[in-house]
Design a protein around this motif. Structure first.
Motif, PDB file in Angstrom:
ATOM      1  N   PHE A  30       6.976  -3.781   0.478  1.00 28.73           N
ATOM      2  CA  PHE A  30       7.736  -2.606   0.905  1.00 28.73           C
ATOM      3  C   PHE A  30       9.238  -2.856   1.001  1.00 28.73           C
ATOM      4  O   PHE A  30       9.967  -2.047   1.530  1.00 28.73           O
TER       5      PHE A  30
ATOM      6  N   GLN B 194       1.167   0.327  11.389  1.00 26.79           N
ATOM      7  CA  GLN B 194       2.593   0.220  11.097  1.00 26.79           C
ATOM      8  C   GLN B 194       3.216  -0.930  11.877  1.00 26.79           C
ATOM      9  O   GLN B 194       2.746  -1.291  12.963  1.00 26.79           O
TER      10      GLN B 194
ATOM     11  N   TYR C 245       5.424   1.157  -4.238  1.00 24.52           N
ATOM     12  CA  TYR C 245       5.024   0.179  -3.231  1.00 24.52           C
ATOM     13  C   TYR C 245       3.631  -0.357  -3.579  1.00 24.52           C
ATOM     14  O   TYR C 245       2.789   0.354  -4.138  1.00 24.52           O
TER      15      TYR C 245
ATOM     16  N   ASP D 171      10.487   7.781   1.664  1.00 21.42           N
ATOM     17  CA  ASP D 171      11.706   7.046   1.331  1.00 21.42           C
ATOM     18  C   ASP D 171      12.446   7.792   0.231  1.00 21.42           C
ATOM     19  O   ASP D 171      11.820   8.398  -0.656  1.00 21.42           O
TER      20      ASP D 171
ATOM     21  N   ARG E 145       5.106  -0.410   6.047  1.00 22.13           N
ATOM     22  CA  ARG E 145       6.366   0.330   5.916  1.00 22.13           C
ATOM     23  C   ARG E 145       7.360  -0.087   6.996  1.00 22.13           C
ATOM     24  O   ARG E 145       6.975  -0.427   8.103  1.00 22.13           O
TER      25      ARG E 145
END
Length: 833
Positions: A692, A469, A680, A646, A496
Motif C-alpha cells: 500500500f 486497518q 494495491y 486514494d 491501508r
C-alpha cells in the motif's frame, strides 16, 4: 661620412646637410642656411644630402641596391630609394639626372616633382628628403595635370597635402592596410640600420586601419587610434579608441580615457544587444551605467541567504521578457555599511526574506559589472536595488491546529450520595475527545470493531476485533499520535495507511508539523515514509461498518444487501471490503449503484433468510452494475467496511532510511504526483514488495540525501551530519534536557506553483545532480519544488498527512492566505441612450 667638427662656413653651401660625430658617440645632423649662416637640426628627419650630384644620396643606407639586386650607388638610384621606402616611385627627371629612366615623364605609385624645394615623404615615422634640380619648368598651374599626387604643404614644413585641380582638393585611393606611427621629434635613425629604430614603433602613438585578426571571415577590418600607450605595458592603450567587428559577431567600441588613482584603466564601452527586443548599454570600467529594465522570473537555490534572483531583460514597449536569464543580486540596504564585512559589527546585507521575497513578475532596474571573460565572451555580475514590501496577499491566517497526546483532568461522574459528597471525582484521561471530527478527518481511529458473538466465545481477545486497518493510537507517554501495525496485517504496508487531514480546502497553505523518527523498519531497512498531501482531493469518509444480510441476482443484476448504515452514510459509488476472518478476508466488491430496501418486511424473493431478523435496520442494496456486474465473493453475515479512496494528489514524501551497519539515519524528499496506475496488492497480505505504499508518477523531483551518523534524542552531542546544520531527532519527551520534548519541525509553504520545505529550520531544495539521474530526468535549479497550478481548473484542495506504522506526530497546524482584491476591478456599467 660623418665629420668630427663643424667646418668653416666657406666650406658649406646653402641647404647642405652635414653629420657631426660628437664626443659622446652620437651623430647629429645639421642643415646649413647660407643667408643666416645658421645650422638647423630636426629630430624627425633623416636627410640624405647630395654630395654626388643633385639627385644622388651622399651615404648609401642600402648598399648594393639595383633594380634586381642590391648594389652601390649607380644609375639605379631609384631602385635604392624604392628599397628604402618599400614603395615604388615614379620620378620626374631629365637626362643625366642619374636615374635609369632619364629623359621622360613617368606614371607610378608615387611621383616626385623636381624643384629647388625639399620634398618631404614620411615613411613609418621618418622623413626622407632629397633634392632634384630640373631645368624644365612646370608649364601648367594645375598640379593634377602634371600628375603630382603629393606635394609639400608650405604651411607646415613637415607635412604634405593632397594636390588641387581648379581649386578643388583631389582625393586619393590607398589599397591595403594603413598604419601611421608618431615617433618623437628627437628620434635619430641609424642610417646603416633603420630597422633598429622602426621596430620600436609599438612604443608610440599610432593610427591603425588594418585587417581584423580575431576572425576567419574575410573582408573584416578594425580601426584603432592610440593617443597614449601604457608606460608599463606598451601593448595596452591608455588613451585612445578602438572599433572592431567583434570575435563573436557583436561589434565592439571602446574608449580608453586614462587611468584612475589605483592605476586601473578607465574605459567606456558600447554594448549592443543583437536581440531585436533588447536594449544596448554603455559600460564604464566594465560596469553598466545605463540601467536596463528586467523582470524577476524565478528564484535561485540560494535566494534566502544571498538575495540572488533569476531575471530576464524586459521590453517595456512590447511588455515581454527578452534575452537569456541572469542571476542578479538584490542590494537595497546594509547594516553597519561603513564597517568591513568581517570582524566586530561587520557589514551585513539585509536579506529579502526578512520581509518577503519579491514576487515573480516584479520589474527592476538592472546593473552589471564585468568580472571576467570566457572564450572571448564577457562575464557579468548583475545587481538591482528593490526593497521588498509586505504583501497583504501573503498574510497567513490560522485554519486549524491539532495536538495529540495531551492529558486533561476531568470530573468522574458518580452517583449522588446526599447533600454533601466528600469523595474526589477528578481523574485524568486523554484529551482525544477534544478532537473535532467536523474540522479534521482521521482514518484508523483507535476504536476497535468488536463483534459481540465473538466475545461470547472468546472474550475480548484480538480475534473479536474485525477492523484490520492500521491504528492511529494516542500515546500519552510519548506524547503524541502513532500509527500501530494491525495484528491481522501481513506486514507494515499490507493495510491501508492512516490519513489525517483538515476538511477545509484552500489555495495556498502553510503546514507545520512536529514529527518524530519512525520506530519500525520495513523489509528493505528503511523507515516507513510519511506523505504530506497538498492542495489535495481527500475522501471525506472515515470508518463505516455494515453487515451483509443478503446476496443475490435480480433481472441479471448482481447485488448485496447490507445493514447498519443510513442511506446518506455511504457514498453513491465506491468499494466495500470484507473484514471478518475467513477465506474471503480482504476481498472487495466495487459498487456504482445503491438502493433503499422498500420495506422492513423481508421479501423472500430477494433471498433473505427468514430466520434473520432485521426489524428497525435500514437495509441498503449495493449493485455493481453493468458492464462489470461482478458477483459478491463473500457470504451472508460478513462484516464489511467502506474503503477510504486514494487520489492522484500532489505529495511530499519524507523518505527515511537507516544503515544497520553504521546506524546512520537519512532523509530525502520526493515531490511529485501520486501514481494511481498501479493497483494495491490485496490478494497476498504478506507480500510487502507490492503493497500500500506506491510510487510517484514520472516527472517527480528529489532533494539531496541528508544524513546523520546515528540517532539522537536531542540530549548531548549531536552525531555528525551532512550537510552541516541538518539534524534528525527521535521525537518525544526526554528528561534532562533544556526542554521537555524534542521533535523534528517540518514547515511546508505552498504558494501558487511553488513548494518550499524547511526541516528543523534548514531549507531543503531540489538537488540538480540527482534529478538529472532519475528515470525521467528533470533539470531544476530553484530553491523550491515546482507543482502544477492552474487557478482556473483546480485552484484549491485539502492538506494533510498519510502515514504508515511507526509514524509519530505530536502536532499539526495549517494556515491559509487571505486574498486582497478590489471590487472596482469589475469595472463600471455604462448606460447610454
Amino acid at each position: 661620412m660623418a665629420l668630427y667638427q663643424i667646418p668653416n662656413h666657406t666650406q658649406l653651401r646653402d641647404a647642405q646637410f652635414i653629420q657631426v660625430l660628437g664626443s659622446n658617440g652620437i651623430t647629429t645632423g645639421y642643415q646649413y642656411d647660407a643667408e643666416l649662416r645658421t645650422l638647423y637640426f630636426r629630430d624627425s628627419q633623416v636627410v640624405y644630402p647630395s654630395f654626388h650630384g643633385a639627385t644622388h644620396i651622399a651615404e648609401d643606407p642600402v648598399p648594393l641596391a639595383t633594380c634586381d639586386t642590391p648594389g652601390l650607388m649607380s644609375s639605379d638610384d631609384k631602385c635604392k630609394v624604392d628599397t628604402i621606402l618599400q614603395t615604388r616611385l615614379g620620378v620626374l627627371g631629365f637626362q643625366g639626372a642619374g636615374f635609369p629612366n632619364d629623359g621622360g615623364w613617368m606614371q607610378g605609385d608615387i611621383i616626385l616633382a623636381a624643384g629647388t624645394e625639399f620634398i618631404s615623404l614620411e615613411r613609418i615615422g621618418n622623413v626622407v628628403r632629397f633634392t632634384v634640380d630640373s631645368p624644365i619648368p612646370l608649364n601648367c598651374a594645375c598640379e593634377s595635370c602634371n600628375q603630382i599626387f603629393w606635394v609639400q604643404d608650405e604651411t607646415e614644413i613637415a607635412a604634405i597635402r593632397p594636390p588641387t585641380c581648379a581649386g578643388k582638393l583631389v582625393g586619393a585611393d590607398i589599397y591595403g592596410e594603413l598604419k601611421v606611427y608618431v615617433f618623437p621629434e628627437s628620434t635619430i635613425v641609424d642610417t646603416n640600420s633603420p630597422s633598429k629604430t622602426l621596430s620600436n614603433k609599438g612604443l608610440y602613438p599610432a593610427l591603425i586601419f588594418k585587417r581584423y585578426d580575431d576572425a576567419i571571415t574575410p573582408g573584416l577590418a578594425e580601426f584603432e587610434m592610440i593617443l597614449k600607450r601604457n608606460s608599463i605595458n606598451s601593448s595596452v592603450t591608455e588613451i585612445g579608441w578602438a572599433f572592431t567587428p567583434g570575435s563573436r559577431g557583436i561589434p565592439e567600441v571602446i574608449w580608453y580615457t586614462g587611468l584612475d588613482l589605483d592605476g586601473n584603466a578607465i574605459t567606456f564601452k558600447m554594448d549592443p544587444n543583437i536581440n531585436a527586443d533588447g536594449l544596448g548599454a554603455l559600460l564604464y570600467k566594465g560596469a553598466i551605467i545605463t540601467k536596463k529594465p528586467a523582470v524577476v522570473v524565478d528564484y535561485t537555490s540560494s535566494v534566502l541567504s544571498t538575495n540572488v534572483y533569476t531575471v530576464r531583460e524586459w521590453n517595456l514597449n512590447k511588455n515581454m521578457a527578452t534575452g537569456d536569464s541572469h542571476s542578479a543580486r538584490n542590494v537595497w540596504q546594509y547594516a553597519n555599511p561603513q564597517n568591513p564585512p568581517a570582524g566586530v559589527n561587520p557589514q551585513v546585507l539585509l536579506l529579502d526574506q526578512s520581509i518577503d521575497l519579491l514576487p515573480i513578475g516584479t520589474l527592476v532596474d538592472l546593473y552589471a559589472y564585468q568580472v571576467g571573460e570566457v572564450a572571448g565572451l564577457a562575464q557579468y555580475r548583475y545587481f538591482f536595488s528593490k526593497k521588498p514590501s509586505f504583501n497583504p496577499n501573503y498574510i497567513w491566517t490560522n485554519i486549524g491546529a491539532v495536538q495529540f497526546g495531551d492529558i486533561v483532568v476531568t470530573r468522574e461522574e458518580v452517583e449522588p450520595q446526599g447533600t454533601f459528597d466528600p469523595r474526589t471525582s477528578a481523574i485524568t484521561e486523554t484529551a482525544f475527545r477534544d478532537f473535532e471530527t467536523s474540522q479534521w478527518g482521521l482514518t484508523g481511529l483507535e476504536d476497535p470493531l468488536l463483534m459481540f458473538d465473538e466475545i461470547g466465545t472468546g472474550g475480548t481477545a484480538p480475534d473479536a476485533d474485525y477492523s484490520t486497518q492500521h491504528r492511529a493510537m494516542v500515546d500519552t507517554l510519548l506524547p503524541g499520535l502513532k500509527v500501530v501495525k494491525s495484528v491481522y496485517s501481513g506486514g507494515f504496508f499490507s493495510e491501508r495507511p492512516v490519513y489525517l487531514w483538515h476538511r477545509e480546502s484552500m489555495t495556498n497553505a502553510l503546514l507545520r508539523a512536529d514529527i518524530g523518527r519512525p520506530e519500525i523498519l520495513d523489509y528493505v531497512g528503511k523507515f516507513p515514509p510519511i506523505d504530506i498531501l497538498l492542495r489535495a482531493k481527500i475522501d471525506n469518509v472515515t470508518e463505516k461498518y455494515m453487515k451483509v444480510v443478503s446476496i443475490g441476482n435480480i433481472n441479471g443484476l448482481n447485488y448485496v444487501m447490507v445493514c447498519g448504515a443510513d442511506f446518506g452514510d455511504i457514498p453513491p459509488f465506491g468499494t466495500i471490503r470484507i473484514l471478518n476472518p475467513g477465506s474471503a478476508t480482504n476481498q472487495i466488491y466495487n459498487y456504482n449503484k445503491k438502493f433503499v430496501f422498500p420495506s422492513e418486511v423481508i421479501n423472500p424473493v430477494f433471498g433473505v433468510p427468514s430466520s434473520l431478523t432485521i426489524s428497525g435496520c435500514d437495509v441498503l442494496v449495493l449493485a455493481n452494475g453493468f458492464p462489470d456486474n461482478k458477483a459478491y465473493l463473500g457470504n451472508v453475515g460478513d462484516v464489511v467496511e467502506i474503503v477510504h479512496q486514494d487520489y492522484d494528489n500532489p505529495v511530499i514524501r519524507l523518505q527515511y532510511s537507516f544503515d544497520a551497519a553504521t546506524s546512520a539515519v537519512s532523509l530525502q524528499l520526493i515531490v511529485g504526483q501520486l501514481d494511481m496506475s498501479l493497483p494495491y496488492d490485496i490478494d497476498n497480505p504478506t507480500d510487502e514488495i507490492d503493497d500500500f505504499v506506491r510510487g510517484l508518477a514520472p516527472g517527480y523531483v528529489v532533494s539531496a540525501v541528508y544524513t546523520q551518523a546515528g540517532t539522537w534524542s536531542g540530549i548531548g552531542t549531536q552525531p555528525a551530519s551532512t550537510p552541516k546544520g541538518f539534524k534528525f531527532l527521535d521525537g518525544g519527551a526526554v528528561s534532562g534536557g533544556d526542554q521537555a520534548e524534542y521533535w523534528n519541525k517540518i514547515e511546508v509553504m505552498l504558494r501558487d506553483n511553488q513548494i518550499w520545505v524547511w526541516w528543523n529550520g534548514l531549507l531543503i531544495p531540489p538537488y540538480g545532480p540527482l534529478n538529472a539521474l532519475l528515470p525521467t530526468p528533470v533539470s531544476i535549479g530553484t530553491p523550491y519544488f515546482p507543482i502544477d497550478f492552474n487557478p482556473n481548473i483546480q485552484p484549491f484542495g485539502k492538506c494533510g498527512l498519510k502515514m504508515w506504522p511507526g509514524s509519530k506526530i505530536r502536532r499539526l497546524d495549517i494556515k491559509s492566505q487571505i486574498k486582497i482584491f478590489s471590487e472596482f476591478t469589475y469595472g463600471q456599467l455604462e448606460l447610454t441612450s
